[in-house]
Motif scaffolding. Sequence first.
Motif, PDB file in Angstrom:
ATOM      1  N   ALA A 148      73.811   2.734 -30.594  1.00  8.30           N
ATOM      2  CA  ALA A 148      73.239   3.917 -31.240  1.00  8.30           C
ATOM      3  C   ALA A 148      72.398   3.476 -32.431  1.00  8.30           C
TER       4      ALA A 148
ATOM      5  N   GLU B 227      73.379  11.140 -30.006  1.00  6.80           N
ATOM      6  CA  GLU B 227      73.084   9.865 -30.653  1.00  6.80           C
ATOM      7  C   GLU B 227      71.776   9.294 -30.122  1.00  6.80           C
TER       8      GLU B 227
ATOM      9  N   LEU C  31      69.407   6.291 -29.244  1.00  4.71           N
ATOM     10  CA  LEU C  31      69.710   4.901 -28.888  1.00  4.71           C
ATOM     11  C   LEU C  31      68.589   3.982 -29.340  1.00  4.71           C
TER      12      LEU C  31
ATOM     13  N   PHE D  59      68.642   8.723 -25.551  1.00  2.28           N
ATOM     14  CA  PHE D  59      69.624   9.543 -26.239  1.00  2.28           C
ATOM     15  C   PHE D  59      70.915   9.576 -25.444  1.00  2.28           C
TER      16      PHE D  59
END
Length: 164
Positions: free
Chosen positions: A56, A72, A74, A97
């Motif tokens: 992340a 999150e 990435l 994501f």
Amino acid sequence: MSALRLLSSTSRRVPSAFLQQKRGYAEAASKLNLSLVLPHQAIFTSADVVQVNISAATGDMGILANHVPSIEPLRPGVVEVIDSNNASKKWFVSSGFANVHPGNKLTINVVEAAPLDSFSPEAVRSNLQEALKVAAGNGTEEEKLEARIEADVYEALQHALGSK
């Protein structure tokens, strides 16, 4: 004083829905429903897995069943999927994501992904040197910025291959 009475009276009347939602530690015994998709391909479609480790933007994290819902972004790095047999599969992803949904569902949308073992450390090292040379060279600002992004991805890939 009246504001204090209002606050204390409302704190005593907490809706029962809030009282029933207690969070604890994630349970490794439960399954996580994973979908890992690219624009042109689905790597996993509603597959039951035990754990997923992601890179992340805020740092590396592991996701188990009963994880708190979140989104999150990435960064370039490894997505590791651990199945119920404790077998680990790793993909290098460029960006994307990860969406943790209620009900033990995880959706990961990435721009590009490839199995980590499909990369040659020598080719990555060579391409990294070339990208760094262009980034430090006399090209246009656009060429330098593109080369810097490319170098960042190769550095992340090199790190991932080193910790395989």
